[in-house]
Design an enzyme around this catalytic site. Structure first.
Site, short mmCIF file in Angstrom:
data_model
loop_
_atom_site.label_atom_id
_atom_site.label_comp_id
_atom_site.label_asym_id
_atom_site.label_seq_id
_atom_site.Cartn_x
_atom_site.Cartn_y
_atom_site.Cartn_z
N CYS A 1 -6.53 -3.91 -4.80
CA CYS A 1 -7.48 -5.96 -4.63
C CYS A 1 -7.11 -6.28 -5.60
O CYS A 1 -7.64 -6.31 -6.98
CB CYS A 1 -8.52 -6.51 -4.02
SG CYS A 1 -9.22 -7.73 -4.60
N SER B 1 0.97 -1.22 -0.18
CA SER B 1 -0.10 0.40 -0.23
C SER B 1 1.06 1.32 0.03
O SER B 1 0.13 2.52 0.30
CB SER B 1 -1.11 -0.33 0.99
OG SER B 1 -0.09 0.55 2.75
N CYS C 1 -9.17 -6.67 -1.52
CA CYS C 1 -10.17 -5.89 -0.33
C CYS C 1 -10.78 -7.26 0.70
O CYS C 1 -10.62 -8.21 0.78
CB CYS C 1 -11.72 -5.93 -1.30
SG CYS C 1 -11.90 -7.15 -2.29
N GLN D 1 5.37 -3.59 13.37
CA GLN D 1 4.02 -4.56 13.85
C GLN D 1 4.71 -5.62 14.00
O GLN D 1 4.26 -6.82 15.33
CB GLN D 1 3.14 -4.64 12.37
CG GLN D 1 4.08 -6.00 11.64
CD GLN D 1 5.10 -5.14 10.81
OE1 GLN D 1 4.64 -3.79 11.08
NE2 GLN D 1 5.24 -5.87 9.67
N GLU E 1 8.68 -1.48 9.51
CA GLU E 1 7.41 -2.57 10.95
C GLU E 1 8.06 -3.14 11.71
O GLU E 1 7.91 -4.19 12.68
CB GLU E 1 9.01 -3.89 10.17
CG GLU E 1 9.19 -3.97 8.38
CD GLU E 1 8.70 -4.62 7.65
OE1 GLU E 1 7.03 -5.00 8.08
OE2 GLU E 1 8.71 -4.12 6.40
N LYS F 1 3.44 2.14 1.93
CA LYS F 1 3.81 2.84 3.96
C LYS F 1 5.01 2.91 3.88
O LYS F 1 5.54 4.34 4.21
CB LYS F 1 3.22 1.41 4.43
CG LYS F 1 2.44 0.74 4.86
CD LYS F 1 1.96 0.23 5.55
CE LYS F 1 2.73 -1.65 6.06
NZ LYS F 1 2.59 -2.17 4.69
N CYS G 1 -10.68 -7.72 -7.63
CA CYS G 1 -11.00 -7.41 -8.12
C CYS G 1 -10.80 -5.86 -8.71
O CYS G 1 -11.52 -4.89 -9.32
CB CYS G 1 -12.66 -7.39 -7.83
SG CYS G 1 -12.34 -5.96 -6.04
P1 TMP Z 1 5.42 -4.94 3.97
O1 TMP Z 1 4.14 -4.36 4.55
O2 TMP Z 1 6.34 -3.79 4.50
O3 TMP Z 1 5.02 -5.00 2.72
O4 TMP Z 1 5.89 -5.89 4.93
C1 TMP Z 1 5.50 -6.95 5.44
C2 TMP Z 1 6.08 -7.75 6.78
O5 TMP Z 1 5.75 -8.52 7.32
C3 TMP Z 1 5.97 -9.01 5.17
O6 TMP Z 1 8.10 -9.61 5.38
C4 TMP Z 1 5.81 -10.00 5.40
C5 TMP Z 1 5.47 -9.87 6.75
N1 TMP Z 1 3.53 -10.79 7.60
C6 TMP Z 1 3.83 -11.37 8.42
O7 TMP Z 1 4.81 -11.62 8.87
N2 TMP Z 1 2.19 -11.92 8.80
C7 TMP Z 1 1.53 -11.80 7.49
O8 TMP Z 1 0.48 -12.11 8.21
C8 TMP Z 1 2.02 -10.76 6.92
C9 TMP Z 1 0.14 -10.37 6.17
C10 TMP Z 1 2.96 -9.87 6.78
MG MG Z 2 6.85 -1.98 3.81
#
Ligand code: TMP
Ligand code: MG
Length: 200
Positions: A143, A17, A181, A89, A87, A19, A146
């Site tokens: 998506c 997307s 989506c 998350q 990253e 980011k 679609c």
């Molecule tokens: P990005 O958002 O920068 O493209 O990278 C997301 C990273 O997170 C990518 O290495 C894949 C990983 N990932 C997971 O480990 N678990 C998940 O459920 C998803 C959706 C991505």
């Molecule tokens: Mg990224």
């Protein structure tokens, strides 16, 4: 030129997307504005380069790979005024206390990360960061089924949707993931949402 008050910015959304591209754009602008910028990324992500932020579209920026909030603090330079974290998350909950402390010290912290995992569930510390950040932006991809805005990330294993009980962490890009989506995002073996609501 220190900012007068600190702040937290969160850039989130599905994979593909934009980011990381937006994070790089904001950090480059901060450098142009004479801010002292330091960039970190979680070291789980070594897809494109170990020591750079790299977007799927090819933009990049030097970044220090780390595995914890404590490592960010240990490497923070006293002159730094803007901190970028990609990253986000993948960090544990300690990241929330750290970024709050940095913002309280008048630093600007710009974070980017996935809001949802492949199951469509909130990813790691993101729900807390969404709450405490002053500025939140949700980005969307397209998506692949679609062409509508994609808010989810579909994980594919041998071309088939991954099961709900697959491990949450699987580093990868186009070979394992595609944006979708809500309607076309598939998670086999997930309990229906209605069953969850009954239990609550
Ligand atoms: P990005 O958002 O920068 O493209 O990278 C997301 C990273 O997170 C990518 O290495 C894949 C990983 N990932 C997971 O480990 N678990 C998940 O459920 C998803 C959706 C991505
Ligand atoms: Mg990224």
């Amino acid at each position: 030129m220190k900012h007068r008050s600190g702040r937290l910015e969160l850039i989130c959304g599905s994979m593909f997307s934009g980011k990381t591209e937006e994070l790089i754009r904001r950090l480059r602008r901060a450098s142009i504005a004479q801010q002292q910028v330091q960039v970190f990324k979680h070291s789980l992500d070594q897809r494109y380069d170990e020591i750079k932020l790299a977007s799927h579209s090819g933009a990049d920026l030097a970044a220090l790979p780390v595995t914890s909030a404590a490592e960010i603090l240990a490497n923070l330079r006293p002159e730094t005024t803007v901190v970028g974290i990609d990253e986000v998350q993948f960090f544990d909950y300690e990241i929330v206390a750290l970024v709050q402390e940095l913002a309280d010290r008048s630093l600007r912290v710009v974070m980017a990360g996935l809001d949802l995992d492949f199951r469509g569930e909130p990813f790691g510390p993101i729900p807390y960061l969404l709450s405490v950040a002053e500025y939140v932006d949700k980005y969307h991809a397209i998506c692949m089924v679609c062409g509508e805005d994609a808010c989810r990330t579909q994980r594919l294993v041998n071309g088939q949707p991954a099961y709900y009980d697959d491990p949450v962490i699987l580093v990868g890009a186009r070979e394992s993931y595609e944006p979708r989506c809500r309607e076309h995002h598939l998670v086999p073996h997930r309990e229906p949402q209605a069953a969850l609501a009954d239990r609550a």
